[in-house]
Design a protein around this motif. Structure first.
Motif, mmCIF file in Angstrom:
data_model
loop_
_atom_site.group_PDB
_atom_site.id
_atom_site.type_symbol
_atom_site.label_atom_id
_atom_site.label_comp_id
_atom_site.label_asym_id
_atom_site.label_seq_id
_atom_site.Cartn_x
_atom_site.Cartn_y
_atom_site.Cartn_z
ATOM 1 N N ASP A 811 0.841 -1.210 0.000
ATOM 2 C CA ASP A 811 0.000 0.000 0.000
ATOM 3 C C ASP A 811 0.870 1.252 0.000
ATOM 4 O O ASP A 811 0.565 2.240 -0.684
ATOM 5 C CB ASP A 811 -0.923 0.013 1.229
ATOM 6 N N ASN A 814 2.384 1.568 -3.536
ATOM 7 C CA ASN A 814 1.419 1.892 -4.585
ATOM 8 C C ASN A 814 0.733 3.231 -4.369
ATOM 9 O O ASN A 814 0.592 4.028 -5.312
ATOM 10 C CB ASN A 814 0.351 0.798 -4.672
ATOM 11 N N GLU A 815 0.297 3.489 -3.127
ATOM 12 C CA GLU A 815 -0.532 4.662 -2.864
ATOM 13 C C GLU A 815 0.286 5.887 -2.444
ATOM 14 O O GLU A 815 0.062 6.989 -2.953
ATOM 15 C CB GLU A 815 -1.570 4.328 -1.794
ATOM 16 N N ASP A 816 1.227 5.691 -1.526
ATOM 17 C CA ASP A 816 1.993 6.833 -1.040
ATOM 18 C C ASP A 816 3.109 7.235 -2.008
ATOM 19 O O ASP A 816 3.433 8.418 -2.120
ATOM 20 C CB ASP A 816 2.599 6.521 0.330
#
Length: 998
Positions: A811, A814-816
């Motif tokens: 996460d 991918n996201e941060d």
């Protein structure tokens, strides 16, 4: 002619550069990485580097060396490796010694199969030859499985694994047995145990599985000949019901419930047919009907209706026109309590054979008798049931050993001598010899082959097992060490059946406050083990309840097996007294003999030399029974952990599947509790089983087996490792094509994160670094997120929750990073001047991220992390797995930065959503062409434009929604941003002019 072609600025843009490929090709790369690790001596060098550090020992539960690995093996070994590598990453000395269980039924059975294929009898082969073939078979599969486990990336001491068949291991195992003997925690008794007539040996509960079967149920009449407290019952027939007809030839008594109400009844039937001109078969059937008219039966009141129904159904089946038979009435001739049956005696249906069958069958009070099923009276065969054995033993009735190891009645048995096998369906059917003889004797009241229930089978041969009394060796659960008092008489490893013994749960003693055990304080093995359970960490915590219940209620441990391959129970038994010799000097000579020649030494020993001058070998029987293989594996803590790391050292963690609560977890606990007064482990982790993609158990017959070797060959071991870490392995987990595709997608995203970092760090040097305090807020925010991730990953690793660990890591990537930080900073990375503080700050953060993420990923993606590390730091002598947990730069006072940037990210998500409709309508082709009006501005508009990746940001009314329009700005020919300073399309903005001009 004037050239109007716009300048090509591509060579001036600092695009990421790396040779690290997007396509993984793991199946091809991983073997080369394994070779490099072997050449490097990775495991041994790591041990030297970590010498003197805090030690973390994960003790390997030994798989059987008897075939290629399956998905359960792969899941188990990968999870162990992830934990060991994570502990090493945290700076600990985390050795891993793999091991194999080399004795016991699984291997012996495979060697026997080879004999059967050649139509040879294993029992005709010399023991030494058979044992040598078992050893060779185990050696072969140890080598095969070792290569397969290594291919999974499992790092360990593969050059010196532990094998239960090594001489030093066999010596240690027999030494542990002799510790029990010397402390008086060993006895020999003839009690019913799980017995496999196919394998001709006793089985442990862990070697048994339960399957649904359909058996024969029969009701049998025993004529009452004496009843001092109820003389009205003389001449009546006590009726018993059983689903094991083969136990009737070994019956010795009848059991009743003292508080149960019983009736003496007579049954009357109506027959709507002329029977005057029937066949001989019909007349025989009429004789059966007449038997019911002329005789009476003793039944528990609550079970009369179900008994009558069985009788009627049996009569109906006996003739073609059975539907014409109906039950007319049930007449009660006597009613009384079971206590009135005290002193009553019946005779066996086959009493006319004389001998054993002519002896009276006493009525005995049994508190286990219920009215849940049957007749309320239970026939007692002490050879074949736990309740039977205990009740008969208390009344002076001993087993007779009528059924031999192959499930046949012994040759001299008066009824059915030399016949069997008792697990043969035809033999015990309603038309088989037992029922035929009972029918001829007028004692078979009802019989049908339709009783569905669960029944124990051998895990290895898949054949039914029986309960059979044989002389066996036991470790008592409820006798304290060096106690002269016998245990409570419970026998070992008895499973459930329709009349099964169900022990009452024992209360747990007050746990010892220091958690160092109760041994030496007169505590029993059960009490010591329960105390140890209280002081062990169980992961997940609920698994504690399971093993606590099992140990609370388990019977004595039967440790003997009638096999050839394994460690013998090396004892001498006095032929006169039946007591085993307990001499520490003799025991020491036995252990020394095992060290020199292994367990084989016992079978070829000069026993007089082992006994020494103080004893005469002619006075002693040499025991050749083989130790339960669970005792072997239960002793591994002695010859692996203590032998390698010091006396008294225990493992930090045991890790196996949930079935090992009744297997290795428990046998290890009992062995250590009996010899050391404590558990051999500090913590125990339990994982579930690997199921197919639809949640079904894998089996060759269903064609749904997912082969880990095939997955590795096609996709690589790191995909399998990532799958293990991604699932909630505390429960049963699924694996199939869809699941693996999802895992591969997640892997590719993480791989591309590393690829981007490698490219972005091309040419990065120490001089370029910027201190965190001098960085822009965005960089400090990302480092703050990394710090939070670091703490959460440590907590997840300490909790052994690697599904949470991997989810946090992916996460974040991918996201941060990919969807946020990298997306924003690619403009600065590509277009800012190399000396620009923002670009240098970003590259500094990229460097910090690289060093952290590659370490975080290494325990799970051990091959990929090594590839990533070598791509940046190529070295013949280095490895990512030598590294320790990253030391991150401190960022004091950045909580406020984190809070404000959380608001920015939330607003950014809203802006992205507002731009999307204009994309779909092709008003803008990218967010760079959009101007955005927002109700609030947590940052300066210029900074927000950079974060939102838009041309311009303005601030509107606080209540207004986000507004998006296409900008009128022109596009910079180098950075492609649309800015007010760009006078015409493809000319340069001020920043790019400065960079290019420089």
């Amino acid at each position: 002619m004037t050239d109007t072609t716009p300048p090509d600025w591509r060579d001036t843009v600092f695009l990421p550069k790396t040779d690290f490929p997007m396509k993984a090709g793991l199946a091809q790369k991983e073997p080369a990485i394994l070779e490099r690790w072997a050449k490097l001596g990775l495991y041994d060098r790591l041990r030297k580097q970590r010498q003197g550090r805090e030690r973390f020992i994960l003790h390997d539960g030994p798989p059987y060396a008897n075939g290629d690995i399956h998905m359960g093996h792969a899941m188990n070994k990968v999870l162990k490796d992830i934990i060991v590598r994570s502990q090493s990453l945290m700076g600990k000395d985390a050795p891993y010694v793999p091991g194999w269980d080399c004795h016991g039924l699984p291997i012996e059975w495979k060697v026997e199969e080879a004999y059967r294929a050649k139509k040879l009898d294993k029992d005709q082969v010399p023991v030494a030859q058979f044992r040598a073939e078992c050893r060779a078979y185990a050696e072969k599969w140890v080598a095969v499985q070792r290569a397969q486990f290594e291919r999974l990336g499992v790092m360990g001491d593969w050059e010196d694994p532990y094998l239960t068949m090594k001489y030093e291991a066999e010596a240690a195992i027999v030494g542990e047995l002799l510790k029990f003997a010397e402390s008086g925690q060993l006895y020999r008794g003839a009690k019913p145990v799980m017995w496999s007539p196919v394998e001709k040996t006793a089985l442990a509960e862990a070697e048994v599985e339960y399957e649904d079967v359909v058996s024969t149920q029969i009701d049998v009449a025993f004529e009452i000949v004496e009843a001092p407290n109820a003389p009205e019952l003389v001449g009546a027939h006590a009726v018993i019901w059983t689903t094991t007809p083969w136990t009737i030839p070994v019956n010795q008594a009848l059991a009743y419930g003292p508080e149960i109400e019983y009736k003496r009844i007579n049954l009357s039937f109506d027959i709507e047919r002329d029977l005057s001109d029937g066949s001989p078969e019909l007349h025989a059937w009429m004789a059966s009907v007449d038997f019911f008219r002329e005789n009476s039966f003793l039944i528990a009141t609550d079970l009369i209706d179900t008994f009558a129904a069985r009788v009627l159904a049996s009569l109906k089946r006996a003739v073609e026109w059975g539907a014409a038979v109906t039950l007319d009435d049930v007449y009660t001739l006597w009613t009384g309590k079971g206590s009135q049956l005290a002193g009553a005696v019946a005779r066996h249906p086959m009493h006319h054979l004389g001998g054993f069958f002519a002896k009276p069958r006493p009525f005995l009070a049994g508190d286990f008798v219920t009215t849940d099923a049957g007749t309320g009276l239970v026939h007692m065969a002490p050879d074949h049931g736990e309740d039977d054995f205990l009740l008969c033993k208390a009344n002076g009735i001993d087993p007779v050993f009528a059924v031999d190891g192959a499930g046949m009645y012994r040759d001299d048995w008066l009824w059915l001598g030399g016949q069997g096998s008792v697990i043969n369906k035809k033999f015990v059917s309603a038309e088989g010899p037992i029922c035929t003889d009972l029918r001829a004797a007028g004692a078979l009241l009802a019989a049908s082959d339709d009783f569905a229930h669960s029944y124990p089978h051998s895990w290895r041969s898949k054949a039914k097992v029986i309960f059979r009394a044989t002389p066996q060796w036991f470790i008592p659960m409820d006798r304290s060490a060096n106690s002269d008092h016998p245990g409570d008489g419970r026998s070992a490893e008895i499973g459930s059946r329709s009349e099964a013994w169900e022990p009452a749960a024992r209360p747990h003693p007050n746990p010892s406050p220091e958690g160092e055990g109760l041994k030496g304080n007169g505590a029993t093995l059960r009490e010591i083990a329960l105390d140890a359970i209280e002081h062990t960490r169980w992961v997940p915590e609920r698994s504690k309840n399971r093993i606590n219940a099992m140990v609370s209620q388990r019977p004595d441990w039967v440790i003997s097996r009638q096999r050839a391959w394994g460690v013998p129970i090396a004892l001498y038994v006095d032929r006169k007294t039946g007591a085993y010799l307990n001499d520490p000097a003799v025991n020491a000579r036995i252990v020394d003999a095992f060290k020199a020649g292994g367990a084989d030494a016992w079978f070829a020993a000069d026993h007089q030399a082992l006994l020494g001058p103080g004893y005469n070998a002619a006075d002693y029987d040499v025991i050749t029974d083989i130790l339960d293989v669970w005792f072997d594996s239960g002793s591994t803590h002695a010859f692996v952990i203590e032998a390698r790391y010091g006396e008294g050292v225990r493992a930090n963690l045991y890790l196996e599947g949930s079935d090992q609560h009744r297997g290795w977890f428990q046998s290890s606990l009992l062995e250590s509790a009996g010899t050391r007064g404590r558990a051999p482990y500090d913590a125990v982790l339990t994982h579930g089983f690997a199921l197919d993609g639809n949640g079904r158990k894998m089996s060759k017959s269903l064609g749904n087996v997912v082969d880990p070797l095939k997955v590795i060959g096609e996709s690589g071991a790191d995909i399998l490792r990532m799958w293990v870490a991604s699932v909630d392995y505390f429960e049963d987990v699924r694996i199939g094509k869809e699941v693996l595709n999802t895992t591969s997608d997640a892997y590719r995203k993480l791989r591309n994160t590393f690829r981007y970092l490698l490219g972005a760090l091309d040419g990065f040097e120490e001089a370029e670094k910027v201190a965190p305090k001098d960085m822009p807020e965005l960089e400090r925010y990302v480092l703050h997120l990394l710090g939070n991730l670091d703490m959460e990953l440590k907590a997840a690793a300490d909790a052994f929750e690697f599904n949470r660990y991997l989810r946090l890591l992916t996460d974040f990537a991918n996201e941060d990073l990919s969807a946020f930080y990298f997306d924003i900073r690619k403009d600065s990375l590509y277009c800012d001047a190399p000396t620009d503080i923002k670009r240098r700050s970003a590259r500094t953060v990229f460097d910090i991220l690289f060093h952290a993420l590659v370490r975080y990923a290494a325990p799970i993606l051990c091959f990929t992390a090594e590839e990533v590390w070598q791509a940046r730091y190529p070295s013949e002598d280095g490895s990512v797995h030598f590294l320790e947990w990253p030391e991150l730069p401190g960022l004091p006072g950045d909580d406020a930065v984190s809070t404000s940037w959380a608001d920015v990210r939330a607003l950014r998500a809203q802006v992205t959503e507002a731009i999307e409709p204009l994309r779909r309508e092709k008003i803008v082709r990218s967010s760079l062409e959009a101007e955005v009006a927002v109700p609030r501005a947590p940052l300066k508009p210029e900074a927000l434009a950079e974060v939102f990746i838009v041309a311009k940001v303005t601030t509107g009314a606080n209540t207004a929604p986000i507004a998006v329009t296409r900008t009128d700005f022109h596009k910079c020919g180098r950075c492609w941003r649309l800015l007010p300073e760009v006078t015409e399309d493809l000319s340069l903005c001020a920043r790019c002019e400065e960079v290019v001009g420089a």
